[in-house]
Design an enzyme around this catalytic site. Structure first.
Site, short mmCIF file in Angstrom:
data_model
loop_
_atom_site.label_atom_id
_atom_site.label_comp_id
_atom_site.label_asym_id
_atom_site.label_seq_id
_atom_site.Cartn_x
_atom_site.Cartn_y
_atom_site.Cartn_z
N ASP A 57 -27.73 27.85 -0.92
CA ASP A 57 -27.47 26.83 0.10
C ASP A 57 -28.26 27.21 1.35
O ASP A 57 -28.41 28.39 1.66
CB ASP A 57 -25.96 26.75 0.42
CG ASP A 57 -25.61 25.45 1.14
OD1 ASP A 57 -25.01 24.57 0.51
OD2 ASP A 57 -25.99 25.32 2.32
N THR A 114 -27.77 12.75 -1.19
CA THR A 114 -28.78 11.70 -1.44
C THR A 114 -28.34 10.42 -0.74
O THR A 114 -27.94 9.45 -1.38
CB THR A 114 -28.91 11.43 -2.95
OG1 THR A 114 -27.58 11.19 -3.47
CG2 THR A 114 -29.57 12.59 -3.68
N ARG A 183 -19.09 13.09 -11.03
CA ARG A 183 -18.05 12.06 -10.88
C ARG A 183 -16.82 12.67 -10.21
O ARG A 183 -15.71 12.55 -10.69
CB ARG A 183 -17.65 11.49 -12.25
CG ARG A 183 -18.64 10.48 -12.80
CD ARG A 183 -18.23 10.01 -14.17
NE ARG A 183 -18.95 8.80 -14.59
CZ ARG A 183 -19.02 8.40 -15.85
NH1 ARG A 183 -18.45 9.13 -16.80
NH2 ARG A 183 -19.68 7.29 -16.17
N LYS A 235 -24.12 5.80 -13.32
CA LYS A 235 -23.38 6.30 -12.14
C LYS A 235 -23.43 5.27 -11.01
O LYS A 235 -22.42 4.95 -10.37
CB LYS A 235 -23.94 7.62 -11.65
CG LYS A 235 -23.34 8.10 -10.32
CD LYS A 235 -21.84 8.34 -10.40
CE LYS A 235 -21.18 8.45 -9.04
NZ LYS A 235 -21.29 9.70 -8.34
N ASN A 239 -20.08 2.51 -9.58
CA ASN A 239 -19.58 2.40 -8.20
C ASN A 239 -19.87 1.03 -7.61
O ASN A 239 -19.08 0.51 -6.83
CB ASN A 239 -20.11 3.54 -7.35
CG ASN A 239 -19.34 4.82 -7.62
OD1 ASN A 239 -18.26 4.78 -8.21
ND2 ASN A 239 -19.88 5.95 -7.20
N GLY A 286 -14.65 2.58 2.64
CA GLY A 286 -15.36 3.74 3.19
C GLY A 286 -15.65 4.76 2.12
O GLY A 286 -15.61 4.45 0.93
N CYS A 289 -19.29 7.47 -1.56
CA CYS A 289 -20.08 6.94 -2.68
C CYS A 289 -20.04 5.42 -2.80
O CYS A 289 -21.09 4.80 -3.01
CB CYS A 289 -19.70 7.57 -3.99
SG CYS A 289 -18.03 8.01 -4.19
N LYS A 292 -22.50 3.54 -0.67
CA LYS A 292 -23.90 3.97 -0.82
C LYS A 292 -24.47 3.61 -2.19
O LYS A 292 -25.58 3.09 -2.31
CB LYS A 292 -23.96 5.49 -0.63
CG LYS A 292 -25.30 6.13 -1.05
CD LYS A 292 -25.26 7.65 -0.95
CE LYS A 292 -24.42 8.27 -2.01
NZ LYS A 292 -25.09 9.33 -2.81
N TYR A 352 -10.93 7.58 5.41
CA TYR A 352 -11.40 6.39 4.68
C TYR A 352 -10.47 6.03 3.54
O TYR A 352 -10.57 4.94 2.96
CB TYR A 352 -12.83 6.62 4.18
CG TYR A 352 -12.95 7.33 2.85
CD1 TYR A 352 -13.13 8.71 2.81
CD2 TYR A 352 -12.89 6.65 1.64
CE1 TYR A 352 -13.24 9.37 1.61
CE2 TYR A 352 -12.99 7.31 0.43
CZ TYR A 352 -13.17 8.68 0.42
OH TYR A 352 -13.28 9.35 -0.77
N ARG A 360 -15.54 10.11 6.15
CA ARG A 360 -16.92 9.61 5.96
C ARG A 360 -16.95 8.10 5.77
O ARG A 360 -16.20 7.54 4.97
CB ARG A 360 -17.56 10.30 4.75
CG ARG A 360 -18.08 11.71 5.07
CD ARG A 360 -18.57 12.43 3.85
NE ARG A 360 -17.46 12.77 2.98
CZ ARG A 360 -17.62 13.52 1.88
NH1 ARG A 360 -18.82 13.93 1.54
NH2 ARG A 360 -16.58 13.83 1.14
N1 SAJ Z 1 -10.57 0.47 -1.63
C1 SAJ Z 1 -10.10 -0.83 -1.43
N2 SAJ Z 1 -9.53 -1.49 -2.48
C2 SAJ Z 1 -9.40 -0.91 -3.71
C3 SAJ Z 1 -9.88 0.40 -3.90
C4 SAJ Z 1 -10.46 1.08 -2.85
O1 SAJ Z 1 -10.21 -1.39 -0.34
O2 SAJ Z 1 -8.84 -1.55 -4.61
C5 SAJ Z 1 -11.21 1.17 -0.53
C6 SAJ Z 1 -10.50 2.45 -0.13
O3 SAJ Z 1 -9.56 2.20 0.88
C7 SAJ Z 1 -11.66 3.31 0.39
C8 SAJ Z 1 -12.84 2.86 -0.45
O4 SAJ Z 1 -12.49 1.57 -0.97
O5 SAJ Z 1 -11.92 3.05 1.74
C9 SAJ Z 1 -13.20 3.79 -1.59
O6 SAJ Z 1 -12.01 4.04 -2.28
P1 SAJ Z 1 -12.04 4.64 -3.80
O7 SAJ Z 1 -10.66 4.54 -4.32
O8 SAJ Z 1 -13.13 4.03 -4.56
O9 SAJ Z 1 -12.29 6.21 -3.57
P2 SAJ Z 1 -13.65 7.00 -3.55
O10 SAJ Z 1 -14.59 6.51 -2.53
O11 SAJ Z 1 -13.28 8.44 -3.51
O12 SAJ Z 1 -14.31 6.66 -4.97
C10 SAJ Z 1 -14.28 7.60 -5.99
C11 SAJ Z 1 -15.43 7.27 -6.87
N3 SAJ Z 1 -15.61 8.37 -7.79
C12 SAJ Z 1 -16.87 8.86 -7.97
O13 SAJ Z 1 -17.83 8.43 -7.39
C13 SAJ Z 1 -16.96 9.95 -8.94
C14 SAJ Z 1 -15.17 6.02 -7.66
O14 SAJ Z 1 -16.17 5.92 -8.70
C15 SAJ Z 1 -13.82 6.03 -8.31
O15 SAJ Z 1 -13.62 4.81 -8.96
C16 SAJ Z 1 -12.76 6.21 -7.24
O16 SAJ Z 1 -13.01 7.49 -6.62
C17 SAJ Z 1 -11.37 6.20 -7.84
O17 SAJ Z 1 -11.21 5.57 -8.89
O18 SAJ Z 1 -10.48 6.77 -7.21
#
Ligand code: SAJ
Length: 453
Positions: A57, A114, A183, A235, A239, A286, A289, A292, A352, A360
């Site tokens: 790192d 990235t 993931r 991937k 998302n 938020g 991933c 983005k 978020y 983030r």
């Molecule tokens: N959100 C909504 N409505 C939903 C689900 C999420 O508004 O129904 C919002 C959340 O409040 C948040 C954002 O979207 O601000 C992202 O939420 P997220 O549940 O998708 O959580 P992340 O960002 O951690 O997404 C990760 C991702 N995993 C990877 O990239 C490996 C995503 O692919 C997964 O689907 C997600 O976790 C998950 O299922 O928890």
């Protein structure tokens, strides 16, 4: 043609066969470039299974903390701190801020950021820097695996050329190359790395098989062989899929507000229809991933002039939600004879994601900036984010409104009588359906909910 000549590339696969043997008996030396919230748990898990791992790192203080067995990763990551201390004490993992030790490594994974910029263009400076430095020391016959999320086409157009040019070796001859996108999710880093399936995209089928042999030591889920572009597409598409579906839920919420419906009840009944799974509308999208990856997915196609409309439109819908929350607040304050300008607003939630300290790309940051632009005074509370922790009832003192931006568990248990008593004007705007109208109407709050007309 000797028995070890590869019928796909016509190249002697001796080095790949010997690499596969070293992967099977864990005598292969592993390198991990980028010891962040993905690379560090990756390094720890491979070290735990018995591989000697060197982690690289650029941040010297992060390297020092890791070598002292102290995790630099913020937030609650079950098992990570203990595992790191264990593999450091066992001498199975060593961190460094120089690339030289990678010259002995048989497999090197790259786990660097990235991001995309304001114009949604991928910014690969960290990846390019890692590839150049690695190429200069790359061992003959080594396998390089990109774990960072990248736009489809990046392996072919950026990763392969840089490694070939800086190492002087040819792919599938002097080294092997693959893409195995991570993931992980904050709060579940080790659990996801162990339990979530992964796509092993290899430059050749034999490389994909070697990757599966490596990840099989750590992953107790499907390991699916593919080519590199498929791995890139999977991937970023998974998302983008989530982002588009969240945007659909958000747009139905806007329709419900316009026609007097309740999106939460609508969603519940829609999802009773076979094959429907409407996601949750909310105050914004938020994280590291979801905002983005849709841009990474469409980047190359858009650059070629392909008309991509749905995925950018979904991004626009989701990015507008924090501003929609400001509109709901404005309407609710107006009902109470107030304006946003001059109001004191309590923002509930800055992370978020519910029950997370990760801020983030937080939708709350967009809301707070807009409120301040409109002349409001903002008080921010978040039980998980250190700088915003505090007694929520004290913070509500003298506020004209409370705006729920994150569905933290604590907010579902609030004493709304006490909140109302503290508020100067009794307005509540709920962006995550943390409350029911019945719950708050009983205490005499002016209640406005996203998606409830
Ligand atoms: N959100 C909504 N409505 C939903 C689900 C999420 O508004 O129904 C919002 C959340 O409040 C948040 C954002 O979207 O601000 C992202 O939420 P997220 O549940 O998708 O959580 P992340 O960002 O951690 O997404 C990760 C991702 N995993 C990877 O990239 C490996 C995503 O692919 C997964 O689907 C997600 O976790 C998950 O299922 O928890």
């Amino acid at each position: 043609m000797s028995e070890s000549t590869n019928q796909h590339t016509g190249v002697d696969d001796t080095s790949l066969n010997s690499l596969q043997r070293k992967l099977a008996d864990k005598t292969a030396k592993l390198g991990v470039i980028g010891l962040g919230y993905v690379g560090l748990p990756v390094a720890c898990l491979f070290a735990e299974t018995g591989f000697k791992v060197v982690g690289v790192d650029i941040q010297a203080e992060r390297v020092a903390k890791i070598n002292a067995g102290i995790s630099p990763i913020e937030g609650d990551e079950p098992g990570l701190a203990e595992l790191l201390a264990q593999v450091i004490n066992m001498g199975m993992l060593h961190a460094t801020d120089t690339y030289a030790p990678l010259a002995e490594c048989d497999v090197i994974t790259i786990n660097v950021e990235t991001p995309v910029d304001e114009q949604h263009i991928p910014r690969y400076a960290a990846l390019q820097s890692a590839l150049h430095a690695l190429g200069a020391v790359l061992k003959e016959g080594a396998l390089v695996i990109i774990e960072s999320t990248i736009a489809p086409g990046t392996m072919a157009k950026l990763v392969k050329p840089i490694l070939e040019n800086t190492s002087g070796k040819r792919v599938n001859a002097g080294f092997y190359l693959g893409h195995c996108p991570e993931r992980v999710m904050p709060g579940k880093l080790l659990a996801n790395l162990r339990g979530v399936s992964r796509v092993c995209g290899g430059e050749t089928p034999e490389t994909a098989q070697a990757m599966i042999m490596l990840y099989r030591h750590v992953v107790q889920a499907d390991l699916d062989a593919a080519d590199c572009v498929t791995a890139e597409l999977v991937k970023t598409a998974e998302n983008a899929y989530r982002d588009v579906n969240i945007a659909f839920a958000n747009e139905v919420a806007l329709v419900c507000e316009a026609v007097g419906g309740d999106v939460w009840r609508v969603r519940e009944l829609v999802n009773k229809s076979p094959g429907r799974n409407m996601l949750l509308p909310g105050a914004g999208v938020g994280g590291h991933c979801i905002p983005k990856d849709p841009w990474l997915l469409v980047y190359e196609a858009q650059a070629q002039g392909v008309p991509i409309r749905l995925i950018p439109a979904a991004r626009a819908v989701n990015e507008s939600m924090p501003l929609h929350m400001v509109e709901l607040l404005d309407e609710a304050l107006e009902e109470a004879g107030k304006t946003v300008a001059g109001a004191r607003v309590l923002v509930l939630g800055y992370a978020y994601l519910e029950n997370s300290d990760d801020t983030r790309n937080s939708p709350s940051a967009v809301l707070v900036q807009r409120l301040r632009e409109l002349g409001a005074e903002v008080v921010i509370h978040d039980p998980y984010v250190a700088e915003y922790q505090g007694d929520v009832y004290e913070m509500a003192q003298g506020c004209d409104a409370a705006v729920v931006m994150v569905g933290h568990g604590e907010y579902r248990e609030l004493d709304w009588k006490a909140i109302k008593a503290a508020l100067r004007t009794s307005v509540l705007v709920d962006g995550r359906q943390v409350y029911s109208i019945e719950q708050v109407a009983s205490v005499g709050l002016t209640y406005s909910a996203l998606g409830a007309g």
